[in-house]
Design a protein around this motif. Structure first.
Motif, PDB file in Angstrom:
ATOM      1  N   GLU A   1       0.809  -1.220   0.000  1.00 32.91           N
ATOM      2  CA  GLU A   1       0.000   0.000   0.000  1.00 32.91           C
ATOM      3  C   GLU A   1       0.843   1.271   0.000  1.00 32.91           C
ATOM      4  OE1 GLU A   1      -4.065   1.739   1.942  1.00 32.91           O
ATOM      5  OE2 GLU A   1      -3.081   0.079   2.926  1.00 32.91           O
ATOM      6  N   PRO A   2       1.885   1.394   0.851  1.00 31.91           N
ATOM      7  CA  PRO A   2       2.688   2.626   0.810  1.00 31.91           C
ATOM      8  C   PRO A   2       3.402   2.808  -0.533  1.00 31.91           C
ATOM      9  CG  PRO A   2       3.284   1.293   2.733  1.00 31.91           C
ATOM     10  CD  PRO A   2       2.317   0.498   1.915  1.00 31.91           C
ATOM     11  N   ILE A   3       3.818   1.713  -1.142  1.00 31.73           N
ATOM     12  CA  ILE A   3       4.485   1.799  -2.438  1.00 31.73           C
ATOM     13  C   ILE A   3       3.515   2.311  -3.491  1.00 31.73           C
ATOM     14  CG2 ILE A   3       5.579   0.448  -4.283  1.00 31.73           C
ATOM     15  CD1 ILE A   3       6.603  -1.411  -2.005  1.00 31.73           C
TER      16      ILE A   3
ATOM     17  N   GLN B   1       0.818   4.046  -3.007  1.00 29.87           N
ATOM     18  CA  GLN B   1       0.509   5.449  -2.702  1.00 29.87           C
ATOM     19  C   GLN B   1       1.637   6.367  -3.185  1.00 29.87           C
ATOM     20  OE1 GLN B   1      -2.185   6.926  -1.747  1.00 29.87           O
ATOM     21  NE2 GLN B   1      -1.318   8.945  -1.456  1.00 29.87           N
ATOM     22  N   ASN B   2       2.873   5.995  -2.955  1.00 32.21           N
ATOM     23  CA  ASN B   2       4.013   6.830  -3.349  1.00 32.21           C
ATOM     24  C   ASN B   2       4.224   6.863  -4.860  1.00 32.21           C
ATOM     25  OD1 ASN B   2       4.660   7.611  -0.738  1.00 32.21           O
ATOM     26  ND2 ASN B   2       6.003   5.861  -0.415  1.00 32.21           N
ATOM     27  N   GLN B   3       3.799   5.818  -5.543  1.00 31.19           N
ATOM     28  CA  GLN B   3       4.037   5.717  -6.984  1.00 31.19           C
ATOM     29  C   GLN B   3       2.810   6.070  -7.830  1.00 31.19           C
ATOM     30  OE1 GLN B   3       7.063   5.100  -8.273  1.00 31.19           O
ATOM     31  NE2 GLN B   3       7.790   5.116  -6.180  1.00 31.19           N
ATOM     32  N   LYS B   4       1.758   6.601  -7.213  1.00 29.97           N
ATOM     33  CA  LYS B   4       0.504   6.811  -7.934  1.00 29.97           C
ATOM     34  C   LYS B   4       0.637   7.752  -9.130  1.00 29.97           C
ATOM     35  CE  LYS B   4      -1.388  10.403  -4.906  1.00 29.97           C
ATOM     36  NZ  LYS B   4      -2.416  10.659  -3.917  1.00 29.97           N
ATOM     37  N   ASN B   5       1.639   8.603  -9.165  1.00 36.18           N
ATOM     38  CA  ASN B   5       1.829   9.514 -10.295  1.00 36.18           C
ATOM     39  C   ASN B   5       2.850   9.009 -11.310  1.00 36.18           C
ATOM     40  OD1 ASN B   5      -0.030  11.486  -9.383  1.00 36.18           O
ATOM     41  ND2 ASN B   5       1.465  12.169  -7.883  1.00 36.18           N
ATOM     42  N   ASP B   6       3.360   7.810 -11.096  1.00 31.23           N
ATOM     43  CA  ASP B   6       4.344   7.218 -11.988  1.00 31.23           C
ATOM     44  C   ASP B   6       3.620   6.357 -13.027  1.00 31.23           C
ATOM     45  OD1 ASP B   6       6.266   5.650 -13.251  1.00 31.23           O
ATOM     46  OD2 ASP B   6       7.369   5.208 -11.402  1.00 31.23           O
TER      47      ASP B   6
ATOM     48  N   THR C   1       1.893   2.595 -12.758  1.00 29.46           N
ATOM     49  CA  THR C   1       0.456   2.345 -12.912  1.00 29.46           C
ATOM     50  C   THR C   1       0.187   1.419 -14.099  1.00 29.46           C
ATOM     51  OG1 THR C   1       0.165   4.430 -14.116  1.00 29.46           O
ATOM     52  CG2 THR C   1      -0.303   4.456 -11.754  1.00 29.46           C
TER      53      THR C   1
ATOM     54  N   TYR D   1      -6.191   7.683  -5.620  1.00 33.47           N
ATOM     55  CA  TYR D   1      -6.207   9.151  -5.644  1.00 33.47           C
ATOM     56  C   TYR D   1      -7.172   9.753  -4.630  1.00 33.47           C
ATOM     57  CZ  TYR D   1      -3.121   9.586  -9.619  1.00 33.47           C
ATOM     58  OH  TYR D   1      -2.025   9.554 -10.433  1.00 33.47           O
TER      59      TYR D   1
ATOM     60  N   GLU E   1      -7.596   9.804   0.993  1.00 30.48           N
ATOM     61  CA  GLU E   1      -7.917  10.690   2.123  1.00 30.48           C
ATOM     62  C   GLU E   1      -9.401  10.695   2.456  1.00 30.48           C
ATOM     63  OE1 GLU E   1      -8.416  13.007  -1.585  1.00 30.48           O
ATOM     64  OE2 GLU E   1      -6.791  11.772  -0.843  1.00 30.48           O
TER      65      GLU E   1
END
Length: 112
Positions: A24-26, A28-33, A37, A86, A89
């Motif tokens: 999950e953290p990965i 979240q951190n890579q969501k714009n890569d 994706t 995305y 939150e």
């Protein structure tokens, strides 16, 4: 995780997999890569194809071609996962995402 669980509760299954493997953290951190994706979408597609092929091997009849079913299923799941990432939150649960999935794949949703 068995095939039936993945197909009946796709987002809950994916969420469990991500949490169990600390992904999950990965994600979240890579969501714009875009590369990440794209890899994630392909991964979901591969799982879908294997699942549908296994169900066919077990004797489940399918009217549309397996590849089409797998592409459709993985496309919807990928879209939902991307949206979910995305909107983390907003604290949308995996159960709620599965509810959205079933609402969206309901063929009557556009006609009601």
């Amino acid at each position: 995780m068995n095939i039936e669980d993945r197909l009946r509760q796709p987002l809950q299954s994916l969420s469990r997999f991500m949490l169990e493997n600390l992904l999950e953290p990965i994600v979240q951190n890579q969501k714009n890569d875009k590369g990440f994706t794209d890899f994630f979408r392909n991964y979901i597609g591969d799982i879908s194809r294997r699942d549908f092929l296994e169900l066919k091997r077990r004797g489940k009849p399918f009217s549309p071609p397996i590849e089409l079913l797998a592409e459709y299923h993985s496309g919807v799941i990928s879209l939902l996962v991307t949206w979910w990432i995305y909107h983390l939150e907003e604290d949308v649960t995996a159960e709620q995402m599965d509810e959205y999935y079933y609402q969206m794949v309901n063929e009557k949703i556009m006609l009601e």
